[in-house]
Design a protein around this motif. Sequence first.
Motif, PDB file in Angstrom:
ATOM      1  N   VAL A   1       0.834  -1.200   0.000  1.00  0.00           N
ATOM      2  CA  VAL A   1       0.000   0.000   0.000  1.00  0.00           C
ATOM      3  C   VAL A   1       0.868   1.249   0.000  1.00  0.00           C
ATOM      4  O   VAL A   1       0.612   2.214  -0.735  1.00  0.00           O
ATOM      5  N   ARG A   2       1.910   1.255   0.814  1.00  0.00           N
ATOM      6  CA  ARG A   2       2.809   2.419   0.855  1.00  0.00           C
ATOM      7  C   ARG A   2       3.441   2.664  -0.514  1.00  0.00           C
ATOM      8  O   ARG A   2       3.602   3.810  -0.947  1.00  0.00           O
ATOM      9  N   ALA A   3       3.836   1.586  -1.205  1.00  0.00           N
ATOM     10  CA  ALA A   3       4.462   1.741  -2.522  1.00  0.00           C
ATOM     11  C   ALA A   3       3.476   2.297  -3.535  1.00  0.00           C
ATOM     12  O   ALA A   3       3.832   3.159  -4.365  1.00  0.00           O
ATOM     13  N   MET A   4       2.228   1.837  -3.479  1.00  0.00           N
ATOM     14  CA  MET A   4       1.226   2.362  -4.417  1.00  0.00           C
ATOM     15  C   MET A   4       0.913   3.834  -4.128  1.00  0.00           C
ATOM     16  O   MET A   4       0.627   4.602  -5.045  1.00  0.00           O
ATOM     17  N   GLU A   5       0.979   4.236  -2.861  1.00  0.00           N
ATOM     18  CA  GLU A   5       0.784   5.647  -2.531  1.00  0.00           C
ATOM     19  C   GLU A   5       1.926   6.507  -3.065  1.00  0.00           C
ATOM     20  O   GLU A   5       1.741   7.683  -3.372  1.00  0.00           O
ATOM     21  N   ALA A   6       3.124   5.895  -3.191  1.00  0.00           N
ATOM     22  CA  ALA A   6       4.302   6.671  -3.573  1.00  0.00           C
ATOM     23  C   ALA A   6       4.493   6.771  -5.086  1.00  0.00           C
ATOM     24  O   ALA A   6       5.215   7.661  -5.553  1.00  0.00           O
ATOM     25  N   GLN A   7       3.882   5.870  -5.875  1.00  0.00           N
ATOM     26  CA  GLN A   7       4.089   5.917  -7.324  1.00  0.00           C
ATOM     27  C   GLN A   7       2.853   5.388  -8.045  1.00  0.00           C
ATOM     28  O   GLN A   7       2.143   4.520  -7.538  1.00  0.00           O
ATOM     29  N   PRO A   8       2.589   5.895  -9.243  1.00  0.00           N
ATOM     30  CA  PRO A   8       1.447   5.425 -10.031  1.00  0.00           C
ATOM     31  C   PRO A   8       1.793   4.091 -10.692  1.00  0.00           C
ATOM     32  O   PRO A   8       2.957   3.694 -10.758  1.00  0.00           O
ATOM     33  N   PRO A   9       0.778   3.387 -11.219  1.00  0.00           N
ATOM     34  CA  PRO A   9       1.056   2.148 -11.944  1.00  0.00           C
ATOM     35  C   PRO A   9       1.750   2.459 -13.261  1.00  0.00           C
ATOM     36  O   PRO A   9       1.665   3.586 -13.753  1.00  0.00           O
ATOM     37  N   PRO A  10       2.462   1.506 -13.860  1.00  0.00           N
ATOM     38  CA  PRO A  10       2.592   0.122 -13.392  1.00  0.00           C
ATOM     39  C   PRO A  10       3.583  -0.002 -12.236  1.00  0.00           C
ATOM     40  O   PRO A  10       4.508   0.799 -12.111  1.00  0.00           O
ATOM     41  N   ILE A  11       3.378  -1.018 -11.412  1.00  0.00           N
ATOM     42  CA  ILE A  11       4.272  -1.263 -10.289  1.00  0.00           C
ATOM     43  C   ILE A  11       4.468  -2.761 -10.141  1.00  0.00           C
ATOM     44  O   ILE A  11       3.519  -3.546 -10.256  1.00  0.00           O
ATOM     45  N   ALA A  12       5.700  -3.179  -9.939  1.00  0.00           N
ATOM     46  CA  ALA A  12       6.033  -4.587  -9.723  1.00  0.00           C
ATOM     47  C   ALA A  12       7.117  -4.641  -8.661  1.00  0.00           C
ATOM     48  O   ALA A  12       8.274  -4.273  -8.915  1.00  0.00           O
ATOM     49  N   ILE A  13       6.758  -5.049  -7.455  1.00  0.00           N
ATOM     50  CA  ILE A  13       7.704  -5.024  -6.335  1.00  0.00           C
ATOM     51  C   ILE A  13       7.619  -6.331  -5.555  1.00  0.00           C
ATOM     52  O   ILE A  13       6.608  -7.036  -5.592  1.00  0.00           O
ATOM     53  N   ILE A  14       8.712  -6.651  -4.861  1.00  0.00           N
ATOM     54  CA  ILE A  14       8.676  -7.656  -3.792  1.00  0.00           C
ATOM     55  C   ILE A  14       9.169  -6.973  -2.531  1.00  0.00           C
ATOM     56  O   ILE A  14       9.995  -6.043  -2.590  1.00  0.00           O
ATOM     57  N   VAL A  15       8.668  -7.432  -1.397  1.00  0.00           N
ATOM     58  CA  VAL A  15       9.009  -6.813  -0.111  1.00  0.00           C
ATOM     59  C   VAL A  15       9.426  -7.922   0.863  1.00  0.00           C
ATOM     60  O   VAL A  15       8.569  -8.566   1.477  1.00  0.00           O
ATOM     61  N   PRO A  16      10.721  -8.179   0.997  1.00  0.00           N
ATOM     62  CA  PRO A  16      11.182  -9.166   1.977  1.00  0.00           C
ATOM     63  C   PRO A  16      11.402  -8.503   3.337  1.00  0.00           C
ATOM     64  O   PRO A  16      11.640  -7.295   3.423  1.00  0.00           O
ATOM     65  N   GLY A  17      11.338  -9.291   4.398  1.00  0.00           N
ATOM     66  CA  GLY A  17      11.639  -8.737   5.713  1.00  0.00           C
ATOM     67  C   GLY A  17      11.068  -9.565   6.846  1.00  0.00           C
ATOM     68  O   GLY A  17      10.354 -10.553   6.644  1.00  0.00           O
ATOM     69  N   ARG A  18      11.376  -9.116   8.078  1.00  0.00           N
ATOM     70  CA  ARG A  18      10.882  -9.795   9.273  1.00  0.00           C
ATOM     71  C   ARG A  18       9.440  -9.414   9.558  1.00  0.00           C
ATOM     72  O   ARG A  18       9.040  -8.269   9.356  1.00  0.00           O
ATOM     73  N   VAL A  19       8.709 -10.384  10.087  1.00  0.00           N
ATOM     74  CA  VAL A  19       7.337 -10.143  10.522  1.00  0.00           C
ATOM     75  C   VAL A  19       7.137 -10.859  11.854  1.00  0.00           C
ATOM     76  O   VAL A  19       7.939 -11.713  12.251  1.00  0.00           O
ATOM     77  N   TYR A  20       6.041 -10.531  12.547  1.00  0.00           N
ATOM     78  CA  TYR A  20       5.865 -10.997  13.923  1.00  0.00           C
ATOM     79  C   TYR A  20       4.433 -11.459  14.167  1.00  0.00           C
ATOM     80  O   TYR A  20       3.471 -10.761  13.816  1.00  0.00           O
ATOM     81  N   ARG A  21       4.300 -12.640  14.767  1.00  0.00           N
ATOM     82  CA  ARG A  21       2.985 -13.156  15.154  1.00  0.00           C
ATOM     83  C   ARG A  21       3.134 -13.966  16.436  1.00  0.00           C
ATOM     84  O   ARG A  21       4.204 -14.499  16.722  1.00  0.00           O
ATOM     85  N   ARG A  22       2.054 -14.098  17.168  1.00  0.00           N
ATOM     86  CA  ARG A  22       2.094 -14.810  18.450  1.00  0.00           C
ATOM     87  C   ARG A  22       1.939 -16.315  18.219  1.00  0.00           C
ATOM     88  O   ARG A  22       0.912 -16.911  18.528  1.00  0.00           O
ATOM     89  N   ASP A  23       2.974 -16.936  17.654  1.00  0.00           N
ATOM     90  CA  ASP A  23       2.998 -18.382  17.416  1.00  0.00           C
ATOM     91  C   ASP A  23       4.365 -18.911  17.802  1.00  0.00           C
ATOM     92  O   ASP A  23       5.383 -18.229  17.605  1.00  0.00           O
ATOM     93  N   SER A  24       4.408 -20.143  18.337  1.00  0.00           N
ATOM     94  CA  SER A  24       5.693 -20.749  18.656  1.00  0.00           C
ATOM     95  C   SER A  24       5.543 -22.262  18.761  1.00  0.00           C
ATOM     96  O   SER A  24       4.983 -22.782  19.725  1.00  0.00           O
ATOM     97  N   ASP A  25       6.008 -22.969  17.733  1.00  0.00           N
ATOM     98  CA  ASP A  25       6.050 -24.431  17.747  1.00  0.00           C
ATOM     99  C   ASP A  25       7.019 -24.884  16.655  1.00  0.00           C
ATOM    100  O   ASP A  25       7.816 -24.076  16.157  1.00  0.00           O
ATOM    101  N   ALA A  26       6.964 -26.146  16.282  1.00  0.00           N
ATOM    102  CA  ALA A  26       7.929 -26.690  15.310  1.00  0.00           C
ATOM    103  C   ALA A  26       7.811 -26.048  13.938  1.00  0.00           C
ATOM    104  O   ALA A  26       8.758 -26.065  13.151  1.00  0.00           O
ATOM    105  N   THR A  27       6.647 -25.482  13.624  1.00  0.00           N
ATOM    106  CA  THR A  27       6.447 -24.873  12.299  1.00  0.00           C
ATOM    107  C   THR A  27       6.129 -23.387  12.378  1.00  0.00           C
ATOM    108  O   THR A  27       5.833 -22.769  11.355  1.00  0.00           O
TER     109      THR A  27
END
Length: 347
Positions: free
Chosen positions: A179-205
């Motif tokens: 959403v931030r990328a679309m706010e910053a530039q008009p189409p066409p747009i082709a991006i990937i966004v790698p990075g850390r994310v966080y959720r309340r889960d903890s087990d083998a998977t």
Amino acid sequence: MTVLDRIEELQGEALAAIDQAADTAALEELRVRFLGRKAELPNLLRGVAELPPQERGAVGKAANVARKTVEERLQAATERLAQAELDARLAADRVDVTLPGRPVEPTGTLHLLTAVRREIEDVFLGLGFTVMEGPEVDTVHYNFDALNHDPAHPARARTDTFYVRDDVVLRTHTSPMQVRAMEAQPPPIAIIVPGRVYRRDSDATHTPQFHQVEGLWVDEGITLADLKGVLLAFCRAIFGTEREVRLRGHFFPFTEPSVEVDVSCFNCARDGSPCRVCKGTGWLEILGAGMVDPNVLAGVPGGAYDPEQVQGFAFGMGIERIAMLKHGIPDLRLYYDNDLRFLRQFG
């Protein structure tokens, strides 16, 4: 022979033997022989009190002088022979200090997750995507509202998401950057966004912190066929040129229609028999995707992403899962145990 004569004789024997000693070990033997606790010269010195009074002074002085002379000669000889031995050893064991140490210290390598992330980035760069990064602490607006999440969606609960404040969270996916990328530039747009994310889960998977790659492509005339083509190229680059993909209907708040994407099992393909990874189905689930929901496009300020004019697709995958499938890793927690026996297998 008088005591004085014996003292002089012992001194002469000691000095002659010291001068003939070939190494420091021989000198130590002479030290014990002439100055040790049971040696004759120290015993003569200790026996001075038993002598007649008129002899005690001369004998005591002579014995002390002899002992001191022998000690000094031993010390000088020890230093001389030790230096000679050192010089000989240095000459024989000459070391080239410019050579690397033995064993050579191992060089550091990328962590498996970093290596897989870069491999994924390289694939999508080759397909024309741009790599972008976004904040790991983001607002509820970008993390949920702008992505068409229903106000009652379970992911908004504090049991699922880490809240910093009522309107600020640790991002649960890297999609807010779309959403931030679309706010910053008009189409066409082709991006990937790698990075850390966080959720309340903890087990083998699942772990509370993990890594994702989100993708977005918006332009005129984009269809599910384009999504399948991009993901097929990705899977063949990562898992092998013989891989196929299939799309299964699903639901995500920010895409419509939504699909789960599977790749043909590369473990079964090795020997032609079913494997436990795919449980005999022949397919492995790798990511979720779909066409960007019109509500998401219409919500971008400025009207540049009018859903009547442009459309696109989005997808999201876990880097940990891609690495697990590719390298046969059984437990997600191995990535974070910092066990060198595990990490060095992928250096």
